[in-house]
Motif scaffolding. Sequence first.
Motif, mmCIF file in Angstrom:
data_model
loop_
_atom_site.group_PDB
_atom_site.id
_atom_site.type_symbol
_atom_site.label_atom_id
_atom_site.label_comp_id
_atom_site.label_asym_id
_atom_site.label_seq_id
_atom_site.Cartn_x
_atom_site.Cartn_y
_atom_site.Cartn_z
ATOM 1 N N LEU A 1 3.515 17.149 1.313
ATOM 2 C CA LEU A 1 1.824 16.964 1.164
ATOM 3 C C LEU A 1 2.633 15.623 0.986
ATOM 4 O O LEU A 1 1.865 14.946 1.802
ATOM 5 N N LYS A 2 3.801 14.802 0.536
ATOM 6 C CA LYS A 2 3.708 13.870 0.201
ATOM 7 C C LYS A 2 4.278 13.309 1.963
ATOM 8 O O LYS A 2 3.422 12.462 2.380
ATOM 9 N N GLU B 1 3.748 5.800 -6.003
ATOM 10 C CA GLU B 1 3.967 5.686 -6.772
ATOM 11 C C GLU B 1 2.891 6.905 -7.403
ATOM 12 O O GLU B 1 3.008 8.056 -7.975
ATOM 13 N N LEU B 2 1.430 6.377 -6.720
ATOM 14 C CA LEU B 2 0.887 7.692 -7.190
ATOM 15 C C LEU B 2 1.078 9.278 -6.996
ATOM 16 O O LEU B 2 0.800 10.200 -7.774
ATOM 17 N N MET B 3 1.503 9.339 -5.636
ATOM 18 C CA MET B 3 1.878 11.338 -5.455
ATOM 19 C C MET B 3 2.928 11.093 -6.238
ATOM 20 O O MET B 3 2.804 12.577 -6.551
ATOM 21 N N LEU C 1 0.765 -0.532 -0.453
ATOM 22 C CA LEU C 1 0.205 0.219 -0.015
ATOM 23 C C LEU C 1 1.390 1.158 -0.068
ATOM 24 O O LEU C 1 0.439 2.238 -0.861
ATOM 25 N N ASN C 2 1.813 0.894 0.707
ATOM 26 C CA ASN C 2 3.005 2.383 0.985
ATOM 27 C C ASN C 2 3.884 2.873 -0.574
ATOM 28 O O ASN C 2 4.112 3.723 -0.832
ATOM 29 N N ASP C 3 3.808 1.342 -1.126
ATOM 30 C CA ASP C 3 4.588 2.080 -2.326
ATOM 31 C C ASP C 3 3.379 2.613 -3.750
ATOM 32 O O ASP C 3 3.811 3.232 -4.303
ATOM 33 N N ASP C 4 2.577 1.816 -3.624
ATOM 34 C CA ASP C 4 1.082 2.349 -4.779
ATOM 35 C C ASP C 4 1.274 3.670 -3.841
ATOM 36 O O ASP C 4 1.179 4.606 -5.190
ATOM 37 N N MET C 5 1.010 3.698 -2.543
ATOM 38 C CA MET C 5 1.240 5.421 -2.818
ATOM 39 C C MET C 5 1.755 6.184 -2.989
ATOM 40 O O MET C 5 1.606 7.533 -3.690
#
Length: 120
Positions: free
Chosen positions: A114-115, A103-105, A97-101
């Motif tokens: 903000l990140k 990548e999205l950011m 989930l952290n990796d996906d977040m």
Amino acid sequence: ARREDAPSWLLGYSERPAVHEDIFLLGRLEVYNLAMYFCVMTLTSVGFGDITPIGQAEVTLCCLTMWASSFMWAWVLANMVNIVENAGKYSTYFQQLNDDMNELMEARLLPHTLKMRARK
């Protein structure tokens, strides 16, 4: 033909000071009960301590207690293994989930401040 002078576990049982049974007068069920006791005692690694059962009822109760405690110990170990195994799954899921977040950011070109706030 039975040799009365041959050493055996049953003869050893009858020679204990607290036992007042003649082993040659025991029935098949009583001998089986004693054999089950010695097998369970060995398999469960309880050991042949100083305090041992004397009568047939005590031998039966000891066997049942050792079997029950063995199953309870197996249940405890199985649950501990399950907890450790699932902890690894949840940790992997959290990392994914952290990796996906991240990548999205990165794809949205969010500012660094903000990140950092989103990760907290």
